[in-house]
Design a protein around this motif. Structure first.
Motif, PDB file in Angstrom:
ATOM      1  N   TYR A 104      63.096   7.260 -24.239  1.00 23.62           N
ATOM      2  CA  TYR A 104      63.616   8.357 -23.417  1.00 23.62           C
ATOM      3  C   TYR A 104      62.999   8.294 -22.028  1.00 23.62           C
ATOM      4  O   TYR A 104      61.779   8.179 -21.882  1.00 23.62           O
ATOM      5  CB  TYR A 104      63.300   9.721 -24.069  1.00 23.62           C
TER       6      TYR A 104
ATOM      7  N   TYR B  12      58.866  17.129 -21.071  1.00 23.76           N
ATOM      8  CA  TYR B  12      58.158  18.128 -21.896  1.00 23.76           C
ATOM      9  C   TYR B  12      58.939  18.396 -23.184  1.00 23.76           C
ATOM     10  O   TYR B  12      58.383  18.334 -24.288  1.00 23.76           O
ATOM     11  CB  TYR B  12      57.991  19.399 -21.059  1.00 23.76           C
ATOM     12  N   GLY B  13      60.238  18.672 -23.031  1.00 24.45           N
ATOM     13  CA  GLY B  13      61.056  18.979 -24.195  1.00 24.45           C
ATOM     14  C   GLY B  13      61.109  17.822 -25.182  1.00 24.45           C
ATOM     15  O   GLY B  13      60.958  18.004 -26.393  1.00 24.45           O
ATOM     16  N   ALA B  14      61.285  16.619 -24.654  1.00 29.23           N
ATOM     17  CA  ALA B  14      61.392  15.439 -25.521  1.00 29.23           C
ATOM     18  C   ALA B  14      60.045  15.134 -26.178  1.00 29.23           C
ATOM     19  O   ALA B  14      59.984  14.825 -27.374  1.00 29.23           O
ATOM     20  CB  ALA B  14      61.873  14.235 -24.711  1.00 29.23           C
TER      21      ALA B  14
ATOM     22  N   VAL C 224      68.328   9.813 -18.497  1.00 28.60           N
ATOM     23  CA  VAL C 224      68.968  10.923 -17.787  1.00 28.60           C
ATOM     24  C   VAL C 224      68.437  10.959 -16.361  1.00 28.60           C
ATOM     25  O   VAL C 224      67.217  11.020 -16.145  1.00 28.60           O
ATOM     26  CB  VAL C 224      68.697  12.295 -18.462  1.00 28.60           C
TER      27      VAL C 224
ATOM     28  N   GLU D 207      68.228  16.486 -11.988  1.00 28.05           N
ATOM     29  CA  GLU D 207      68.605  17.041 -10.688  1.00 28.05           C
ATOM     30  C   GLU D 207      67.411  17.148  -9.748  1.00 28.05           C
ATOM     31  O   GLU D 207      67.584  17.404  -8.555  1.00 28.05           O
ATOM     32  CB  GLU D 207      69.262  18.414 -10.865  1.00 28.05           C
ATOM     33  N   SER D 208      66.211  16.973 -10.265  1.00 31.28           N
ATOM     34  CA  SER D 208      65.009  17.049  -9.427  1.00 31.28           C
ATOM     35  C   SER D 208      63.848  16.493 -10.243  1.00 31.28           C
ATOM     36  O   SER D 208      63.933  16.338 -11.456  1.00 31.28           O
ATOM     37  CB  SER D 208      64.695  18.494  -9.036  1.00 31.28           C
TER      38      SER D 208
ATOM     39  N   ALA E 241      58.921  12.511 -29.365  1.00 32.78           N
ATOM     40  CA  ALA E 241      59.459  11.242 -28.876  1.00 32.78           C
ATOM     41  C   ALA E 241      58.469  10.520 -27.976  1.00 32.78           C
ATOM     42  O   ALA E 241      57.645  11.161 -27.321  1.00 32.78           O
ATOM     43  CB  ALA E 241      60.749  11.494 -28.103  1.00 32.78           C
TER      44      ALA E 241
ATOM     45  N   PHE F 285      63.412  10.280 -18.183  1.00 33.76           N
ATOM     46  CA  PHE F 285      64.009  11.306 -17.333  1.00 33.76           C
ATOM     47  C   PHE F 285      63.385  11.151 -15.950  1.00 33.76           C
ATOM     48  O   PHE F 285      62.159  11.149 -15.838  1.00 33.76           O
ATOM     49  CB  PHE F 285      63.704  12.703 -17.891  1.00 33.76           C
TER      50      PHE F 285
ATOM     51  N   GLY G  36      57.774  17.260 -26.838  1.00 34.36           N
ATOM     52  CA  GLY G  36      57.560  18.311 -27.845  1.00 34.36           C
ATOM     53  C   GLY G  36      58.278  18.015 -29.144  1.00 34.36           C
ATOM     54  O   GLY G  36      57.928  18.547 -30.195  1.00 34.36           O
ATOM     55  N   CYS G  37      59.302  17.167 -29.070  1.00 29.95           N
ATOM     56  CA  CYS G  37      60.025  16.745 -30.271  1.00 29.95           C
ATOM     57  C   CYS G  37      59.397  15.507 -30.900  1.00 29.95           C
ATOM     58  O   CYS G  37      59.915  14.968 -31.871  1.00 29.95           O
ATOM     59  CB  CYS G  37      61.485  16.462 -29.930  1.00 29.95           C
TER      60      CYS G  37
ATOM     61  N   ILE H 263      61.214  18.142 -10.771  1.00 31.08           N
ATOM     62  CA  ILE H 263      60.738  19.260 -11.602  1.00 31.08           C
ATOM     63  C   ILE H 263      61.523  19.302 -12.902  1.00 31.08           C
ATOM     64  O   ILE H 263      60.952  19.446 -13.991  1.00 31.08           O
ATOM     65  CB  ILE H 263      60.876  20.588 -10.828  1.00 31.08           C
ATOM     66  N   ALA H 264      62.838  19.177 -12.795  1.00 27.50           N
ATOM     67  CA  ALA H 264      63.650  19.165 -14.009  1.00 27.50           C
ATOM     68  C   ALA H 264      63.279  17.962 -14.874  1.00 27.50           C
ATOM     69  O   ALA H 264      63.134  18.075 -16.088  1.00 27.50           O
ATOM     70  CB  ALA H 264      65.133  19.137 -13.657  1.00 27.50           C
TER      71      ALA H 264
ATOM     72  N   ASN I 212      60.191  18.422 -16.887  1.00 29.69           N
ATOM     73  CA  ASN I 212      60.388  19.418 -17.942  1.00 29.69           C
ATOM     74  C   ASN I 212      61.270  18.881 -19.062  1.00 29.69           C
ATOM     75  O   ASN I 212      61.141  19.304 -20.210  1.00 29.69           O
ATOM     76  CB  ASN I 212      60.921  20.722 -17.350  1.00 29.69           C
ATOM     77  N   MET I 213      62.154  17.952 -18.744  1.00 24.75           N
ATOM     78  CA  MET I 213      62.902  17.251 -19.798  1.00 24.75           C
ATOM     79  C   MET I 213      61.926  16.400 -20.625  1.00 24.75           C
ATOM     80  O   MET I 213      62.029  16.331 -21.845  1.00 24.75           O
ATOM     81  CB  MET I 213      63.990  16.373 -19.186  1.00 24.75           C
TER      82      MET I 213
END
Lengths: 249, 187, 357
Positions: free
Chosen positions: C23, C64-66, C51, C54-55, C71, C25, C68-69, C57-58, C61-62
């Motif tokens: 992954y 972070y989400g991944a 992915v 858009e920035s 990955a 981002f 947290g799963c 920062i985004a 945080n993506m």
């Protein structure tokens, strides 16, 4: 004995920190009931925001991630891209989503990220003490618009549902309210639709829920529900914004 | 053996791929190599340059401040880098496009009208870089012609692979030219 | 094994794939763009996800989400973009999420330049974002080392549940050298992450979080993190070159260390007993090794592409017992072996250098 009312399995037994008369509790319950009814509690990952619902992870009995202010849609993107077949939702307030996180929500919707956002709009910053939000309506008093929101210097409220409904990546956008039992029932139906569309892999879905804030509005809980009906709904009309009736096939 | 080379010219003259061919050929011969490009807005049509090190030992600094060899395909590159060449170093000039004389008296200078030769003999001025590269490897033995020819398929993008024979001819032209010069004959 | 000629950025990207990263981002910025270019093509080939956010920062945080799963996930950027990522990085440090962040540094402050620099050293090793936290920071000096450290970075991130930064610069990102790539890691053998949010099936819910409203709870968390950072001391990495009996020890990391190494050879050829100490892990900083390498030195000289950042840690870690001089270029300018050599000669003859230029 017949059980006629019980706590949804998707809610924990923790007492919430929400103020008396705040409708966050109702909205939590609606989301939890939908999760239970769809049988997805063990397949769902939620993302809590910064703001009044920052502690939502204590109340939902599911796996949760706590995001930075406004970034829940980005975090949810990361989660959903790792687990495309699990159910992912963000639960965000209006300061979080419509102000600091407006970029993240617009782009998540534009990318057609296949998660659901529950957007709780109470037209004010609650947790930080009643400051003006991007959704504060014209003339509404707040700690940072003490004379009422003046469009000449403070601009106009953002209608998030209508704005996001223009994006091709969004498959379902609705605005609902929880100020009376009929609307609560409609709100639940919208939330369920949003989750079902996600499970079907259709695209981004968002349900904007008009919510009360007696503490920061300075009204009683009952007055607050009336204020939603009288003041908020004229600015934020309820209904499904996408797909429109004529677009449905 | 340690060869530090700066190659410079206009963007589009094939300076970067010339450097990569040298580095690739050096690698195939089990030498230590490095290649560093200039990067930034000048790549879009302005001057472009790259530094190549080919060495029997591990490459310490890949940044070359005093090259053994300078290969210049246009005039601004000569003006920019001439002063940096090591005393007694080698300077290869594309005289088709450079109409000034080098200032230094202490360098071994070879002027090759490579753009004209590429045009006249091969019908394609794009391979001027390969003529001058051929001359360089003949004069220095930095890498073998076979290694450079072998590297073409790795360095050129797939859609340019039809030009490999042409590039090979140009390289051989350059080698032949330098060989004659070494033997005291004129180009 | 077969050697291939690769750009640093592309080598990092391929090494990430081989380390089991699936992954990415990110957001475009020069001079690291070859990483997203490469991965946007390569990740889908191996069933991974790319992915373009858009920035920055985004993007973080993506991550972070991944993460947290559970990955293996990474992002890359260059200096101004890394500043934007700092929000997500401190949240990840707080929530103890593993990930790899590549910073291909360029000149600053502000929009700065796109040319190579090392002026994000403080930001990388001292935390960078708010709160008490540390990143593991690895500083490769060759393309082969970029490849090797990328694999190590993912392992360290998982082992310590901590973000790891690969601190490179525009030279390393853009340079090509010959590399041997490792075999593809068996994805089935990556570490278990029972803490990840995977859906609370047959277990209590998991939570990824950095919020501790109770001050005493947060202090406890701070102590826990601190103990973890202390445990990282066993991950110290460094390289020494001709430091035995050296009168002057040059200290540098990454690209600057390559230049310093060439200077050491030049100095030795002129009869100056010079050596090089190259920290590879910038956090944890290899203090005992630096002290040992400089024990006999009369002078130490840091060589940096900054206005003097590493020099502060070198002085501090040598406990101010040896004169530590500084030579730096900034803004995208790169020190030349000739100029550093002049500096070495000045220091050896007078015991003092001229500082920056």
């Amino acid at each position: 004995m017949i059980t006629v009312f019980e706590r949804p399995a998707a809610l924990t037994s923790a007492k919430t920190h929400y103020c008396p008369g705040c409708t966050h509790g109702i909205i939590h319950r609606l989301v939890a009931e939908v999760i239970d009814e769809l049988g997805i509690r063990e397949e769902t990952i939620g993302v809590s925001p910064v703001g009044c619902s920052v502690l939502a992870y204590n109340y939902f009995n599911i796996d949760m991630q706590e995001a930075a202010h406004g970034r829940a849609p980005a975090v949810a993107t990361g989660i959903k891209r790792v687990f495309p077949r699990k159910v992912v939702f963000t639960y965000q307030g209006d300061g979080d989503l419509a102000s600091i996180g407006i970029g993240e929500i617009v782009h998540a919707a534009a990318r057609g990220e296949k998660f659901t956002t529950i957007f709780v709009n109470n037209a004010i910053y609650g947790m930080t003490g009643g400051q003006m939000a991007p959704t504060t309506i014209l003339g509404q008093e707040s700690m940072t618009s003490p004379d009422g929101r003046n469009p000449a210097t403070q601009g106009y409220p953002i209608r998030v549902a209508e704005m996001l409904a223009t994006l091709e990546g969004a498959v379902y956008i609705a605005r609902v309210s929880v100020h009376n039992p009929q609307e609560v029932a409609r709100a639940k139906k919208a939330i369920k639709t949003a989750f079902e569309l996600q499970i079907a892999g259709k695209g981004f879905s968002l349900v904007e829920v008009l919510s009360s804030c007696p503490t920061n509005w300075g009204y009683t809980p009952t007055e607050s529900l009336k204020w939603i009906a009288d003041k908020m709904i004229p600015v934020y009309p309820l209904g499904v914004k996408k797909p429109l009736e004529e677009e449905k096939s | 053996m340690l060869q530090e080379i700066i190659l410079a010219g206009f963007g589009g003259q094939g300076v970067m791929s010339m450097g990569q061919l040298l580095a690739y050929a050096g690698m195939v011969e089990d030498k230590h190599v490095s290649w560093i490009p200039s990067y930034g807005p000048e790549m879009r049509g302005g001057t472009a340059n790259c530094s190549v090190t080919i060495s029997d030992e591990e490459v310490s600094s890949p940044i070359i401040s005093e090259p053994d060899t300078l290969i210049v395909l246009n005039r601004p590159s000569l003006e920019k880098f001439e002063k940096d060449v090591k005393q007694g170093g080698l300077l290869l000039i594309n005289s088709s496009l450079i109409d000034i004389e080098p200032q230094r008296q202490d360098l071994n200078v070879l002027k090759i009208p490579s753009s004209d030769l590429a045009n006249e003999k091969l019908g394609n001025s794009q391979v001027a870089n390969m003529i001058i590269l051929g001359a360089f490897i003949e004069l220095t033995n930095a890498v073998s012609p076979e290694s450079v020819i072998g590297a073409l398929k790795n360095v050129l993008p797939d859609y340019r692979h039809n030009l490999i024979p042409l590039n090979q001819q140009a390289l051989e032209q350059g080698i032949e030219l330098a060989r004659r010069i070494k033997l005291g004959k004129t180009a | 094994m077969v050697k291939v000629l690769m750009k640093g950025n592309e080598a990092l990207a391929e090494a990430a794939i081989r380390a089991g990263c699936r992954y990415f981002f990110g957001y475009p910025i020069t001079p690291q763009n070859e990483i997203p270019h490469y991965l946007s093509k390569r990740l889908p080939e191996v069933g991974g996800v790319f992915v373009q956010a858009e920035s920055e920062i985004a993007a973080i945080n993506m991550v972070y989400g991944a993460a947290g799963c559970g990955a293996r996930v990474m992002t890359s950027s260059s200096s101004p973009g890394i500043s934007l990522k700092m929000e997500g990085i401190t949240y990840m440090a707080g929530a103890e999420l593993p990930c790899v962040i590549v910073n291909i540094q360029r000149g600053g402050p502000g929009l700065g330049s796109i040319q190579p620099a090392q002026s994000d050293y403080f930001q990388a090793v001292k935390g960078g974002g708010h709160g008490d936290y540390k990143l593991l920071v690895l500083a490769p000096a060759t393309i082969q080392e970029m490849v090797n450290l990328m694999g190590k970075a993912f392992d360290l991130a998982d082992e310590y549940r901590n973000p790891v930064m690969i601190l490179g610069d525009g030279i390393l990102g853009q340079m090509m050298e010959a590399v041997e790539l490792p075999e593809q890691k068996d994805l089935g053998k990556l570490p278990d992450k029972p803490w990840a949010t995977t859906g609370a099936k047959g277990r209590a819910p998991n939570l990824i979080n950095s919020l501790y409203l109770d001050a005493s709870e947060l202090e406890k968390h701070n102590h826990h993190l601190q103990r973890k950072y202390e445990r990282m001391a066993k991950e110290m990495l460094w390289e020494e070159y001709k430091t035995d009996g050296a009168d002057i020890v040059l200290v540098g990391y990454g690209s600057s260390a390559r230049i310093a190494r060439a200077v050491v050879d030049k100095a030795r050829a002129e009869g100056i007993k010079a050596g090089l100490f190259r920290p590879i892990s910038l956090f944890p900083f290899p203090k005992p090794a630096l002290q040992a390498a400089c024990a006999q030195a009369k002078n130490v000289l840091t060589v940096e592409m900054s206005m003097g950042q590493l020099v502060e840690d070198v002085r501090y870690n040598l406990e101010f017992k040896v004169p530590v001089h500084f030579y730096g270029r900034a803004g995208g300018m790169v020190p030349t072996t000739r100029d550093v050599m002049e500096e070495v000669k000045r220091i050896v003859s007078n015991g003092e250098g001229g500082g920056t230029v």
